[in-house]
Design a protein around this motif. Structure first.
Motif, short mmCIF file in Angstrom:
data_model
loop_
_atom_site.label_atom_id
_atom_site.label_comp_id
_atom_site.label_asym_id
_atom_site.label_seq_id
_atom_site.Cartn_x
_atom_site.Cartn_y
_atom_site.Cartn_z
N THR A 1 0.84 -1.10 0.01
CA THR A 1 0.01 0.08 -0.07
C THR A 1 0.77 1.07 -0.13
O THR A 1 1.99 1.30 0.83
N VAL A 2 0.60 2.22 -0.92
CA VAL A 2 1.30 3.32 -0.78
C VAL A 2 0.74 4.58 -0.39
O VAL A 2 -0.38 4.66 -0.50
N GLU A 3 1.28 5.21 0.33
CA GLU A 3 0.66 6.64 0.97
C GLU A 3 1.41 7.77 0.53
O GLU A 3 2.59 7.95 0.64
N PHE A 4 0.50 8.55 -0.25
CA PHE A 4 0.91 9.76 -0.63
C PHE A 4 1.34 11.00 0.27
O PHE A 4 0.71 10.84 1.49
N GLU A 5 1.93 12.05 -0.17
CA GLU A 5 2.26 12.96 0.74
C GLU A 5 0.98 13.66 1.19
O GLU A 5 1.04 14.32 2.51
N ASP A 6 -0.19 13.78 0.41
CA ASP A 6 -1.28 14.34 0.95
C ASP A 6 -2.24 13.40 1.80
O ASP A 6 -3.35 13.74 2.01
N GLY A 7 -1.69 12.33 2.10
CA GLY A 7 -2.62 11.16 3.00
C GLY A 7 -3.31 10.32 2.31
O GLY A 7 -3.97 9.22 2.91
N ARG A 8 -3.69 10.49 0.91
CA ARG A 8 -4.22 9.52 0.38
C ARG A 8 -3.45 8.12 0.19
O ARG A 8 -2.20 8.35 0.14
N CYS A 9 -4.28 7.06 -0.02
CA CYS A 9 -3.79 5.82 -0.19
C CYS A 9 -3.99 5.07 -1.40
O CYS A 9 -5.17 5.39 -1.90
N LEU A 10 -3.09 4.18 -2.10
CA LEU A 10 -3.43 3.29 -3.11
C LEU A 10 -3.05 1.75 -2.84
O LEU A 10 -1.84 2.01 -2.44
N SER A 11 -3.64 1.18 -2.85
CA SER A 11 -3.31 -0.32 -2.61
C SER A 11 -3.56 -1.25 -4.21
O SER A 11 -3.87 -0.61 -5.04
N GLU A 12 -3.25 -2.45 -4.12
CA GLU A 12 -3.18 -3.22 -5.26
C GLU A 12 -1.83 -2.90 -6.24
O GLU A 12 -1.96 -2.20 -6.76
N SER A 13 -1.11 -4.07 -6.00
CA SER A 13 0.35 -3.84 -6.77
C SER A 13 -0.01 -3.36 -8.23
O SER A 13 0.86 -2.33 -8.48
N ASN A 14 -0.95 -4.09 -8.88
CA ASN A 14 -0.77 -3.69 -10.45
C ASN A 14 -1.61 -2.33 -10.50
O ASN A 14 -1.07 -1.63 -11.41
N ALA A 15 -2.48 -1.61 -9.59
CA ALA A 15 -2.82 -0.39 -9.69
C ALA A 15 -1.73 0.61 -9.22
O ALA A 15 -1.73 1.64 -9.94
N ILE A 16 -1.02 0.14 -8.51
CA ILE A 16 0.32 1.11 -8.19
C ILE A 16 1.17 1.18 -9.24
O ILE A 16 1.74 2.26 -9.61
N LEU A 17 1.44 0.26 -9.65
CA LEU A 17 2.26 0.12 -10.94
C LEU A 17 1.75 1.10 -12.03
O LEU A 17 2.68 1.74 -12.95
N TYR A 18 0.46 0.88 -12.38
CA TYR A 18 -0.30 1.77 -13.35
C TYR A 18 0.22 3.30 -12.93
O TYR A 18 0.33 4.19 -13.89
N TYR A 19 -0.23 3.74 -11.89
CA TYR A 19 -0.10 5.16 -11.20
C TYR A 19 1.27 5.61 -11.64
O TYR A 19 1.33 6.57 -12.34
N PHE A 20 2.28 4.95 -11.07
CA PHE A 20 3.98 5.43 -11.30
C PHE A 20 4.16 5.24 -12.77
O PHE A 20 5.03 6.11 -13.19
N ALA A 21 3.67 4.46 -13.62
CA ALA A 21 4.22 4.18 -15.11
C ALA A 21 3.57 5.33 -15.99
O ALA A 21 4.17 5.40 -17.13
N GLN A 22 2.55 5.88 -15.45
CA GLN A 22 1.81 7.12 -16.49
C GLN A 22 3.00 8.00 -16.93
O GLN A 22 3.65 8.55 -16.04
N GLY A 23 3.13 8.05 -18.23
CA GLY A 23 3.88 9.33 -18.92
C GLY A 23 5.37 8.74 -19.06
O GLY A 23 6.17 9.53 -19.38
#
Lengths: 209, 209
Positions: free
Chosen positions: A56-78
Motif C-alpha cells: 500500500t502506498v501513502e502519498f504526501e497528502d495522506g491519500r492511499c493506493l493499494s493493489e500492486s498492479n494499480a500502483i504500477l499503473y499509477y507510477f508508470a503513467q507518462g
C-alpha cells in the motif's frame, strides 16, 4: 516529503512496486509490515487499505493506493514502461489481470506456504502446482513468439509477471523446460535500473522438490 | 464490420463487457461459447486467447483482447466512465484488482458451483463463503462513506464489482444485512443504458440456502 510504501520484504507483489520505483528513480520511505504477525489487520493499517494487504502506498497528502498492479499503473503513467497506444495499454492490463487471477493465486501462494512454519497440505499443494504450471505454459507459448508481454517492449506487464515467476522455484516449480520463459527472465534482469528482490529467510522445510 | 464478443451467458465477467458495450452504444456480434462443453479449450479458441477463457473480444483487424477488466478499460477510454485524474484512474484499477483477486474467486466460483450438475463440496463451499463475505464486508465499509467505488462517480470499477455482487444470492450469499451495498446496487441499476444480466437456467439443486 516523500511517499511511503508499506510492504513486507517476502512479498512479490511488494517487489513489483520496489522495482518500478527503483527503475523510475522515485524515492520513498519504506515501512515494513509483517503479514505473518497480523500487522496488515490493525485498525491503523485498515484505515490505509480496507482490504488489509500490502503493498500500500501513502502519498504526501495522506491519500492511499493499494493493489500492486494499480500502483504500477499509477507510477508508470507518462513513462516508457506504459504503452501509448490504447490497445497496447489494454493488452498490458490483460496480462496483469492474468497475473492476478491465473498466476499469483497458484505460484505465489505455493511459495508462501513453503515459507510457513507448518509444511503445506500435499493435496492443496498439488492443486497449486497444476494451476501454476498451466499459467507457465501460457507464458511459454506467448514468449515463444514475443520478447515481452505487451506492446513489443518492456512494460509494467513484464514487471507484474516477473515478480513471482523468477522465484517460482521457492514454490516447488521446475522452470528448466520453459526455454522462452527463461530467456525472458534474462531480458527483464538486464533492463536498466533493475534491482533484485530482497533476500529472504531460508525455507523452514528446506528447498521444495 | 463489427467487433465480435465471445461469451457465455452464464458469465458475470462476460456481463461486465455486455453492460459496458450497451451503455456506450457500441454494436457487436455475439458468439456464444459454452464453458461447460469445453468450447474455450479448442485450438481455434486458444488462438484468440491462449488462456482459454471468455470474455474475449475480436476486433475488425483480427486482434483479440481478453480479461474482462482489460476489455472494460479499452472501451471506457475517453468516456465518462473512466476517470480523467491519474490517481482516480489508479484507484478504479485498485477496485478492479480487488474484484479479480478478493471477490470473484469466492463469490463467482461459489455461484458457478451451484450451477454444476454435482452439488458443491460443503468444506470447499464454506471457504468460498468466508472469502466472499470478507469481500462484501470491505465493500460495505467503503460504500458506507462513498456512493461509488472510485472518482466519486459511476465508473468501470462499479461495473466490475456489480457483475457478481448482484447475483451473489445464486452462490448462497445473503446480502440482506449489507445496507450500503444494496443502496449502491440500486444506484448502478438506475444508470442510463443499464441492461440486466441474461436470464440463466434454474439452479440444478434448487436455490442455495
Amino acid at each position: 516529503m516523500m511517499i511511503t510504501l508499506y510492504d513486507d520484504p517476502i512479498s512479490g507483489n511488494g517487489y513489483k512496486v520496489r522495482l518500478v520505483l527503483a527503475q523510475l528513480d522515485i524515492p520513498y520511505n519504506l515501512v515494513e509490515v509483517d503479514i505473518l504477525k497480523g500487522e496488515t489487520r490493525t485498525p491503523e493499517f485498515l484505515s490505509k487499505n480496507l482490504n488489509g494487504r500490502i503493498p500500500t502506498v501513502e502519498f504526501e497528502d495522506g491519500r492511499c493506493l493499494s493493489e500492486s498492479n494499480a500502483i504500477l499503473y499509477y507510477f508508470a503513467q507518462g513513462t516508457d514502461i506504459w504503452p501509448a497506444d490504447r490497445f497496447d495499454q489494454a493488452d498490458a492490463l490483460r496480462w496483469m489481470n492474468f497475473e492476478q487471477y491465473s498466476h499469483e493465486p497458484y505460484i505465489a501462494v505455493a511459495r508462501f506456504w513453503h515459507h510457513l512454519p507448518e509444511p503445506p497440505d500435499p493435496k492443496a499443494l498439488a492443486e497449486k502446482q497444476k494451476g501454476g504450471y498451466a499459467a507457465l505454459d501460457v507464458m511459454e507459448k506467448h514468449l515463444a513468439a514475443n520478447d515481452f508481454f505487451a506492446a513489443g517492449r518492456y512494460t509494467i506487464a513484464d514487471i507484474a509477471l516477473y515478480a513471482y515467476t523468477h522465484v517460482a522455484a521457492e514454490g516447488g516449480f521446475d522452470l528448466s523446460r520453459y526455454t522462452a520463459v527463461n530467456g525472458w527472465l534474462g531480458r527483464i534482469r538486464s533492463q536498466p535500473g533493475h534491482v533484485p528482490m530482497a533476500p529472504h529467510p531460508p525455507l523452514p522445510h528446506g528447498k521444495p522438490e
